[in-house]
Write an enzyme that holds these catalytic residues in place. Structure first.
Site, mmCIF file in Angstrom:
data_model
loop_
_atom_site.group_PDB
_atom_site.id
_atom_site.type_symbol
_atom_site.label_atom_id
_atom_site.label_comp_id
_atom_site.label_asym_id
_atom_site.label_seq_id
_atom_site.Cartn_x
_atom_site.Cartn_y
_atom_site.Cartn_z
ATOM 1 N N GLU A 137 0.535 -1.378 0.336
ATOM 2 C CA GLU A 137 0.096 -0.201 0.026
ATOM 3 C C GLU A 137 1.422 1.471 -0.001
ATOM 4 O O GLU A 137 0.441 2.622 -0.084
ATOM 5 C CB GLU A 137 -1.687 0.395 1.365
ATOM 6 N N CYS A 156 -3.654 -4.530 3.648
ATOM 7 C CA CYS A 156 -2.661 -5.534 4.468
ATOM 8 C C CYS A 156 -2.041 -6.917 3.944
ATOM 9 O O CYS A 156 -1.831 -7.444 4.068
ATOM 10 C CB CYS A 156 -2.500 -5.920 5.666
ATOM 11 N N HIS A 183 -2.779 -11.892 10.584
ATOM 12 C CA HIS A 183 -2.724 -10.145 10.916
ATOM 13 C C HIS A 183 -2.487 -9.624 11.451
ATOM 14 O O HIS A 183 -2.994 -9.920 12.841
ATOM 15 C CB HIS A 183 -3.349 -10.079 9.226
#
Lengths: 343, 122
Positions: free
Chosen positions: A80, A112, A233
């Site tokens: 990103e 992400c 994550h």
């Protein structure tokens, strides 16, 4: 058998402590460390960005596998913080690793989880016989508005995976869960992302991570105890620990991959660096659950089984050793490195 | 500016040098003509080693301090490159390895130039 043939990682050497950021904004560092479970984060050097991180991680993956880079038929870079708004990072990586000109390529963006999206594409291309090897990279120098809660965790780092046949870790199954959830976003030409505060939790992170993990396990008949390790994550340390508990995983199953405490959230590199750290110690026949999360929102889940090939595969230097090689910077140097102040 | 940089991407992004099969000398940046053997030279492109050591260095202190070093790669090739480290870290003889870094950018709207620099090996 298709899966991970090689992996590499890169973490910039600079770190800033939570205490130093909290000092500038007059906040209580102990409360933040207790709340986020993050103690310090990685900071890129003045001459580093997502492209340089991607190249360093990719070069490590190539040198460990001794694969001829011209055999890599696809290069995907998820980030990103691509250095250009228009002009691919993946072509810079392809050129720097010597992939030649005969390869499929694109930049990916899904907050992400763009790195794991690249792994899925490479996996499908290898399985279909379109390519022999595919290179999937997640790399970021993530941005945070000065003073925003994100600033305590938004970090820099990346990981690269070569996907092919005869792997060191087989991808047994993958499953994704996706919805339109505006929990975190950055509009065109805006320097910093915005987020929905508490809205990033239950309707965003937890809904997608839990649904993807459960979907994978139900569809392919896995139970939490079938996995030796799990990586979720890591926007902070609190979220993956809670997700693990909700799914019936123990802290022992996720501890090895919990790199966020020491380097922060490396966005597209986050769950992938956790996977690298886990592969660093995994033994043949051990199984790893990997679940990424990208705001916007979606999660990619993978069941990964380590094969005998890992025994003759060089895994040095380990991710946790790289984490220990560090140089602390203060907030002013951090601002300069992030190009928020210029001479 | 764009074509001038683009032409050198191959050699800047990685350590691609030249090797003369007649005299055994390596050169970086690569030559298409061996300066030692001249017309007897047989030059081919090779990838040079990733690591080497600092033979000498200087610190440019105009603006942000910047270390420029004369580096001998492990096969004897000598190259001049920027060393991406704190100026207080550098010393003659130190082991260094190549790294992919930003060289600079052509203003806010121009292209970003990338290439090979060196970093301390440990």
């Amino acid at each position: 058998m298709t899966g991970i043939v090689s992996y590499g990682s890169y973490i910039p050497k600079f770190r800033i402590r939570v205490e130093e950021i909290a000092r500038v904004w007059g906040e209580d560092a102990e409360k933040i460390k207790g709340g986020l479970g993050v103690y310090e984060k990685s900071v890129p050097g003045m001459d580093e960005d997502a492209a340089t991180i991607a190249v360093e991680a990719a070069r490590e993956a190539i040198s460990r596998s001794k694969i001829d880079p011209s055999e890599i038929g696809a290069v995907f870079v998820g980030s990103e913080s691509h250095p250009y708004a228009v002009k691919p990072t993946a072509t810079i990586v392809g050129e720097a690793i010597g992939a030649g000109n005969d390869y499929f390529s694109a930049d990916l963006e899904f907050a992400c989880k763009a790195g794991t999206a690249g792994m899925q594409i490479c996996y499908a291309m290898v399985k279909s016989g379109m390519i022999k090897y595919g290179l999937a990279i997640g790399a970021d120098t993530s941005q945070a508005r000065p003073g925003d809660a994100l600033e305590y965790a938004a970090a820099a780092g990346g990981a690269a995976f070569i996907i092919g046949n005869d792997p060191i870790a087989e991808i047994e199954a993958t499953y994704s869960y996706t919805s339109d959830t505006p929990d975190f976003w950055r509009r065109d030409l805006q320097p910093y992302p915005s987020h929905g505060g508490r809205f990033t939790g239950l309707p965003a992170y937890f809904r997608h991570v839990i649904s993807a993990a459960k979907g994978l396990m139900e569809k392919h008949e896995f139970k939490p105890e079938d996995f030796d390790y799990a990586v979720f994550h890591m926007p902070n340390a609190k979220f993956p620990i809670r997700a693990a508990k909700m799914l019936g995983f123990s802290i022992e199953q996720i501890n090895q991959g919990l790199v966020v405490r020491a380097i922060g959230n490396t966005y597209s590199g986050s769950s992938l660096l956790g996977l690298c750290a886990t592969l660093d110690i995994a033994e043949p026949d051990e199984r790893i659950l990997l679940v990424s999360f990208g705001s916007g929102a979606g999660s990619d889940a993978f069941a990964i089984r380590v094969t005998d090939r890992i025994e003759n595969y060089s895994r040095e230097p380990a991710v946790w050793d790289k984490i220990e090689r560090k140089v602390y910077v203060d907030y002013a140097i951090y601002l300069k490195h992030r190009r928020k102040i210029k001479a | 500016m764009v074509p001038r940089f683009w032409r050198k991407i191959k050699y800047r992004y990685d350590l691609k040098g030249s090797y003369c099969e007649n005299c055994g000398n390596y050169h970086y940046p690569p030559r298409n003509f061996c300066p030692v053997c001249r017309r007897r030279g047989r030059v081919k492109e090779v990838r040079l080693p990733d690591e080497g050591r600092v033979l000498s260095y200087t610190i440019i202190r105009e603006g942000e301090p910047c270390v420029v070093a004369l580096i001998e790669l492990d096969n004897g090739t000598r190259i001049i490159s920027q060393l991406s480290c704190d100026p207080s870290e550098v010393e003659t003889g130190m082991r260094v390895r190549k790294a992919f870094r930003r060289y600079g950018e052509d203003g806010e709207e121009g292209i970003i130039n990338y290439g090979t620099k060196f970093v301390p090996a440990n």
